[in-house]
Design a protein around this motif. Sequence first.
Motif: not given
Lengths: 117, 541
Positions: B451-454, B456-461, B505-509, B511-519
């Motif tokens: 799980f990455t910062t992005q 977390a942000l995608w999921s919350i917002y 959608l919250g769960f999907l985002l 996941w997606l936001g995390s696999v697209l980035t790396r902290d």
Amino acid sequence: MGTPPEHTSPGPPGGRDYTEIQQSPEFGELRRRYRSFVFPLTVAFVAWYLLYVLLSNYASGFMGAKVVGHINIAFVFGLAQFLTTFLIAWWYSRFAAAKLDPKAGAIKSRLEQEGGA
Amino acid sequence: MTLTQQLAANDASEHRTLIVSLFSCFVVATLAITVWAGRRTKDATDFYAGGRQFTGFQNGLAISGDYMSAASFLGIAGAISLSGYDGFLYSIGFLVAWLIALLLVAEPLRNSGRYTMGDVLAYRMRQRPVRTAAGVSTITVSIFYLLAQMVGAGALVALLLGITGEAGKNLIVVFVGIIMILYVTIGGMKGTTWVQMIKACLLIGGTLIVTVLVFHKFNYNLSTLLGEAAENSGKGKAFLEPGLKYGVSTTSKIDFISLGLALVLGTAGLPHILIRFYTVPTAMAARKSVNWAIGIIGVFYLMTIALGFGAAALLSQKEITDSNAAGNTAAPLLAQEIGGGGDSTGGAILLALISAVAFATILAVVAGLTLASSSSFAHDLYANVIRKGKATDKEEVGAARISAVVIGGVAIGLGIFAGKLNVAGLVALAFAVAASANLPTILYSLFWKRFTTQGALWSIYGGLVSAVGLVLFSPVVSGKETSMFDQWDFDYFPLENPGLISIPLGFLLGWLGSVLTRDDDANGKKYAELEVRSMTGYGAH
């Protein structure tokens, strides 16, 4: 409490490396025990609840069948959800007290001795 | 004279004096405790977490107090009295939801966090953006919930005290707001926890009396009670089966699934519930408190069945809806009837008792919500984002007190202007937002290494915006007679509850936001730390 500015609030005790502990067999066993109990159980009770929701929606004939007097299957099903909730809470707590707490406590006290935190 | 007429009667009636004096006793006693607790509130831990000195049982009672809102007490009893079985469905979702809190959230949260939900969400992420997101979503969820309680308070108090004028209603909303601000600013978490415990005892006690009286009337036979309710409701057998409210169309059936999801997944993401886990010394005590809460809340919901079906059996549907179209006053009306009717002393006493309990319920819940949002503002937004972690404890608590006054003020304002909003819709929305924005991030943070910062942000917002956005374009807001703005039509989304779309959608985002980035490496190290601490309690505050 001196903490680095980027990670302010939950101050890590000391500046130790937790990766080693995280990858230790002892911690791995604790995690395995916890997850292998909790994850399937969560899937099970959510599925059981959704089954109830779906039956309420799409199986009104079945749900309306009489059991005793004016008490029908829908009512018994609803009360069963209460009962399983109580039972799962009790079961998990018993499991945690017997299988998780001693193990977690052992790792914790070892860390406290080592780290002097 | 019918019950409703009596209730609406504006002249000084016997029960009105009784209600006011019972309620005044509650307010005076709780304020005294608040002042006492305030004297013992020395540092930030006292203010935010009640010094972490409460026992599992005490906190379990307080959790129940925080959770059993007017929506569940008056709302569920009312819904059962009018829609029969479908009203009962709410309470099942509200209860089963606690298992998620027990199994997955309470203990790790207690072990690794300090004061707020944001502590855990931001633990291994870049602090400022994630704390901002956590603060925004905490405050949004709490405001929706708060708004529902304030609107309910205004309507209920006005009705029970026979105040019909707009000015009188507003005065009551202001009064509720001021008391709640006093609880939070003076007593902090310590004072608020005691208020919750007292309220929980009163609510359980009051409900128990009415339940026993109802069962007594039907010779302690559940089947007789149900049969009588079905017959008296005029709907017969259908009253005892699912479908009366949610089974009318395909859309309403899907809406029901959506609601069911929001209810069961929302609880473990409600900020005012999450911060309660910090008031006990250990994770084991947190577990014990959730167990007590499950027991207390479960028994309470079982009693609401008796209340709801009892009201349906003993009152006519017209009596219930004349008093309040949504059935919100069915429980007090039932209390009056079961006590001996409108003209008897017993009826007056029971009505006064249940009404005072209902006021106490609203007051305690709004205090819990105000505390949650002001804690998050002060600890997440002020101390960690604005002051970048350089604020002292004293400044932080000062900011929390000021924000409690501001949030209380906002709640008063909203309560006054939003008088006609649909209360049940607002509560369900708060649950949907909590399930869409908060729960995915909490679970990923605790259990998913990648799980990455992005993420977390995608999921919350993403969860927040989709849940709120879908409601905005739903029949809750426009297009129907019962909508907020019934004169407009922009109800492009057919469901009243957004959960079915926004939660996945919250769960999907996330996941997606995390696999697209790396902290950076810091995340991995901090995850190791978070995992070890959350599982063992090492270094817990």
